[in-house]
Design a protein around this motif. Structure first.
Motif, PDB file in Angstrom:
ATOM      1  N   MET A   1       0.841  -1.180   0.000  1.00  0.00           N
ATOM      2  CA  MET A   1       0.000   0.000   0.000  1.00  0.00           C
ATOM      3  C   MET A   1       0.890   1.248   0.000  1.00  0.00           C
ATOM      4  O   MET A   1       1.895   1.303   0.702  1.00  0.00           O
ATOM      5  N   SER A   2       0.473   2.234  -0.747  1.00  0.00           N
ATOM      6  CA  SER A   2       1.224   3.476  -0.837  1.00  0.00           C
ATOM      7  C   SER A   2       1.068   4.298   0.441  1.00  0.00           C
ATOM      8  O   SER A   2      -0.017   4.397   1.002  1.00  0.00           O
ATOM      9  N   ARG A   3       2.168   4.895   0.872  1.00  0.00           N
ATOM     10  CA  ARG A   3       2.125   5.739   2.074  1.00  0.00           C
ATOM     11  C   ARG A   3       1.456   7.086   1.803  1.00  0.00           C
ATOM     12  O   ARG A   3       1.134   7.810   2.726  1.00  0.00           O
ATOM     13  N   ASP A   4       1.258   7.408   0.520  1.00  0.00           N
ATOM     14  CA  ASP A   4       0.655   8.689   0.160  1.00  0.00           C
ATOM     15  C   ASP A   4      -0.871   8.649   0.139  1.00  0.00           C
ATOM     16  O   ASP A   4      -1.512   9.676  -0.043  1.00  0.00           O
ATOM     17  N   VAL A   5      -1.465   7.481   0.301  1.00  0.00           N
ATOM     18  CA  VAL A   5      -2.924   7.348   0.267  1.00  0.00           C
ATOM     19  C   VAL A   5      -3.517   7.975   1.523  1.00  0.00           C
ATOM     20  O   VAL A   5      -3.040   7.738   2.633  1.00  0.00           O
ATOM     21  N   THR A   6      -4.556   8.791   1.328  1.00  0.00           N
ATOM     22  CA  THR A   6      -5.264   9.391   2.459  1.00  0.00           C
ATOM     23  C   THR A   6      -6.656   8.783   2.572  1.00  0.00           C
ATOM     24  O   THR A   6      -7.132   8.118   1.641  1.00  0.00           O
ATOM     25  N   VAL A   7      -7.296   9.017   3.674  1.00  0.00           N
ATOM     26  CA  VAL A   7      -8.674   8.551   3.851  1.00  0.00           C
ATOM     27  C   VAL A   7      -9.567   9.197   2.798  1.00  0.00           C
ATOM     28  O   VAL A   7     -10.474   8.556   2.260  1.00  0.00           O
ATOM     29  N   ASP A   8      -9.305  10.468   2.460  1.00  0.00           N
ATOM     30  CA  ASP A   8     -10.091  11.136   1.415  1.00  0.00           C
ATOM     31  C   ASP A   8      -9.923  10.431   0.073  1.00  0.00           C
ATOM     32  O   ASP A   8     -10.859  10.373  -0.725  1.00  0.00           O
ATOM     33  N   ASP A   9      -8.731   9.901  -0.201  1.00  0.00           N
ATOM     34  CA  ASP A   9      -8.502   9.134  -1.428  1.00  0.00           C
ATOM     35  C   ASP A   9      -9.326   7.842  -1.408  1.00  0.00           C
ATOM     36  O   ASP A   9      -9.846   7.406  -2.435  1.00  0.00           O
ATOM     37  N   MET A  10      -9.421   7.240  -0.256  1.00  0.00           N
ATOM     38  CA  MET A  10     -10.134   5.969  -0.121  1.00  0.00           C
ATOM     39  C   MET A  10     -11.649   6.137  -0.242  1.00  0.00           C
ATOM     40  O   MET A  10     -12.339   5.261  -0.745  1.00  0.00           O
ATOM     41  N   PHE A  11     -12.142   7.270   0.244  1.00  0.00           N
ATOM     42  CA  PHE A  11     -13.583   7.521   0.261  1.00  0.00           C
ATOM     43  C   PHE A  11     -13.869   8.905  -0.315  1.00  0.00           C
ATOM     44  O   PHE A  11     -14.194   9.848   0.420  1.00  0.00           O
ATOM     45  N   PRO A  12     -13.757   9.059  -1.637  1.00  0.00           N
ATOM     46  CA  PRO A  12     -13.965  10.380  -2.241  1.00  0.00           C
ATOM     47  C   PRO A  12     -15.409  10.858  -2.066  1.00  0.00           C
ATOM     48  O   PRO A  12     -16.338  10.050  -2.042  1.00  0.00           O
ATOM     49  N   SER A  13     -15.555  12.164  -1.933  1.00  0.00           N
ATOM     50  CA  SER A  13     -16.868  12.758  -1.737  1.00  0.00           C
ATOM     51  C   SER A  13     -17.416  13.278  -3.056  1.00  0.00           C
ATOM     52  O   SER A  13     -16.674  13.766  -3.911  1.00  0.00           O
ATOM     53  N   LYS A  14     -18.715  13.202  -3.207  1.00  0.00           N
ATOM     54  CA  LYS A  14     -19.403  13.743  -4.376  1.00  0.00           C
ATOM     55  C   LYS A  14     -19.487  15.274  -4.279  1.00  0.00           C
ATOM     56  O   LYS A  14     -19.753  15.950  -5.263  1.00  0.00           O
ATOM     57  N   TYR A  15     -19.236  15.805  -3.078  1.00  0.00           N
ATOM     58  CA  TYR A  15     -19.390  17.240  -2.830  1.00  0.00           C
ATOM     59  C   TYR A  15     -18.080  17.860  -2.376  1.00  0.00           C
ATOM     60  O   TYR A  15     -17.236  17.194  -1.779  1.00  0.00           O
ATOM     61  N   LEU A  16     -17.925  19.144  -2.653  1.00  0.00           N
ATOM     62  CA  LEU A  16     -16.721  19.867  -2.248  1.00  0.00           C
ATOM     63  C   LEU A  16     -16.643  19.989  -0.737  1.00  0.00           C
ATOM     64  O   LEU A  16     -17.663  20.178  -0.064  1.00  0.00           O
ATOM     65  N   LYS A  17     -15.419  19.904  -0.218  1.00  0.00           N
ATOM     66  CA  LYS A  17     -15.142  20.119   1.200  1.00  0.00           C
ATOM     67  C   LYS A  17     -14.096  21.218   1.302  1.00  0.00           C
ATOM     68  O   LYS A  17     -13.366  21.488   0.348  1.00  0.00           O
ATOM     69  N   ALA A  18     -13.988  21.831   2.449  1.00  0.00           N
ATOM     70  CA  ALA A  18     -13.015  22.904   2.654  1.00  0.00           C
ATOM     71  C   ALA A  18     -11.605  22.439   2.311  1.00  0.00           C
ATOM     72  O   ALA A  18     -10.827  23.175   1.704  1.00  0.00           O
ATOM     73  N   ALA A  19     -11.268  21.208   2.646  1.00  0.00           N
ATOM     74  CA  ALA A  19      -9.923  20.683   2.386  1.00  0.00           C
ATOM     75  C   ALA A  19      -9.625  20.560   0.896  1.00  0.00           C
ATOM     76  O   ALA A  19      -8.463  20.488   0.503  1.00  0.00           O
ATOM     77  N   ASP A  20     -10.650  20.563   0.058  1.00  0.00           N
ATOM     78  CA  ASP A  20     -10.452  20.468  -1.388  1.00  0.00           C
ATOM     79  C   ASP A  20      -9.991  21.787  -2.007  1.00  0.00           C
ATOM     80  O   ASP A  20      -9.519  21.802  -3.143  1.00  0.00           O
ATOM     81  N   LEU A  21     -10.149  22.870  -1.281  1.00  0.00           N
ATOM     82  CA  LEU A  21      -9.815  24.187  -1.825  1.00  0.00           C
ATOM     83  C   LEU A  21      -8.358  24.541  -1.579  1.00  0.00           C
ATOM     84  O   LEU A  21      -7.819  24.253  -0.515  1.00  0.00           O
ATOM     85  N   PRO A  22      -7.728  25.214  -2.554  1.00  0.00           N
ATOM     86  CA  PRO A  22      -6.377  25.717  -2.293  1.00  0.00           C
ATOM     87  C   PRO A  22      -6.440  26.812  -1.227  1.00  0.00           C
ATOM     88  O   PRO A  22      -7.501  27.403  -0.984  1.00  0.00           O
ATOM     89  N   ARG A  23      -5.339  27.101  -0.586  1.00  0.00           N
ATOM     90  CA  ARG A  23      -5.303  28.118   0.484  1.00  0.00           C
ATOM     91  C   ARG A  23      -5.855  29.463   0.029  1.00  0.00           C
ATOM     92  O   ARG A  23      -6.519  30.161   0.785  1.00  0.00           O
ATOM     93  N   ALA A  24      -5.584  29.837  -1.216  1.00  0.00           N
ATOM     94  CA  ALA A  24      -6.043  31.132  -1.739  1.00  0.00           C
ATOM     95  C   ALA A  24      -7.514  31.103  -2.142  1.00  0.00           C
ATOM     96  O   ALA A  24      -8.078  32.123  -2.507  1.00  0.00           O
ATOM     97  N   GLY A  25      -8.128  29.932  -2.063  1.00  0.00           N
ATOM     98  CA  GLY A  25      -9.513  29.804  -2.489  1.00  0.00           C
ATOM     99  C   GLY A  25      -9.590  29.532  -3.982  1.00  0.00           C
ATOM    100  O   GLY A  25      -8.578  29.289  -4.642  1.00  0.00           O
ATOM    101  N   LYS A  26     -10.802  29.598  -4.501  1.00  0.00           N
ATOM    102  CA  LYS A  26     -11.019  29.257  -5.904  1.00  0.00           C
ATOM    103  C   LYS A  26     -12.238  30.016  -6.409  1.00  0.00           C
ATOM    104  O   LYS A  26     -13.269  30.045  -5.741  1.00  0.00           O
ATOM    105  N   THR A  27     -12.121  30.628  -7.581  1.00  0.00           N
ATOM    106  CA  THR A  27     -13.242  31.335  -8.189  1.00  0.00           C
ATOM    107  C   THR A  27     -13.856  30.439  -9.255  1.00  0.00           C
ATOM    108  O   THR A  27     -13.151  29.900 -10.109  1.00  0.00           O
ATOM    109  N   LEU A  28     -15.173  30.268  -9.186  1.00  0.00           N
ATOM    110  CA  LEU A  28     -15.887  29.386 -10.098  1.00  0.00           C
ATOM    111  C   LEU A  28     -17.143  30.072 -10.619  1.00  0.00           C
ATOM    112  O   LEU A  28     -17.701  30.959  -9.968  1.00  0.00           O
ATOM    113  N   GLU A  29     -17.595  29.619 -11.775  1.00  0.00           N
ATOM    114  CA  GLU A  29     -18.826  30.129 -12.379  1.00  0.00           C
ATOM    115  C   GLU A  29     -19.972  29.177 -12.033  1.00  0.00           C
ATOM    116  O   GLU A  29     -19.858  27.959 -12.225  1.00  0.00           O
TER     117      GLU A  29
END
Length: 120
Positions: A1-29
């Motif tokens: 098993m890869s040491r780089d795997v996270t729980v988020d990798d194992m169980f991806p969410s259908k919805y955005l979470k705060a951890a998915d955003l870069p520190r500077a945030g993200k602008t979307l349409e």
């Protein structure tokens, strides 16, 4: 098993979470707002152009968008919003949340080389 795997990798969410955003945030349409079954509840989901995952709308974020773009949700389509991480108090804990702010650009205002408005 890869040491780089996270729980988020194992169980991806259908919805955005705060951890998915870069520190500077993200602008979307905004593409659409849809109602969906999430767990045992029905929630409003904000979908974006070019982003597979939607944002589960809470009252705070919905009211923020409405304060800038109007109360008619159908008119939010093609409008831009900036998503950022913010620490909030939730049920006695401090957690990361996504906060939304409107992004409007007025193409009628000319800008000089240094970014200052020439009209000012």
């Amino acid at each position: 098993m890869s040491r780089d795997v996270t729980v988020d990798d194992m169980f991806p969410s259908k919805y955005l979470k705060a951890a998915d955003l870069p520190r500077a945030g993200k602008t979307l349409e905004i593409d659409s707002v849809e109602q969906e079954k999430v767990g045992d509840d029905t929630k409003w989901i904000l979908y974006f152009v070019g982003e597979d995952r939607g944002l589960i709308l809470n009252k705070t974020n919905a009211k923020m968008i409405a304060s800038e773009y109007g109360n008619k949700v159908a008119e939010w389509s093609t409008r831009k919003v900036h998503l950022r991480r913010e620490k909030v108090s939730f049920k006695g804990d401090v957690v990361d949340a996504i906060r939304v702010s409107a992004v409007e650009f007025d193409d009628a205002i000319p800008f000089g080389k240094d970014g200052d408005s020439e009209a000012a």
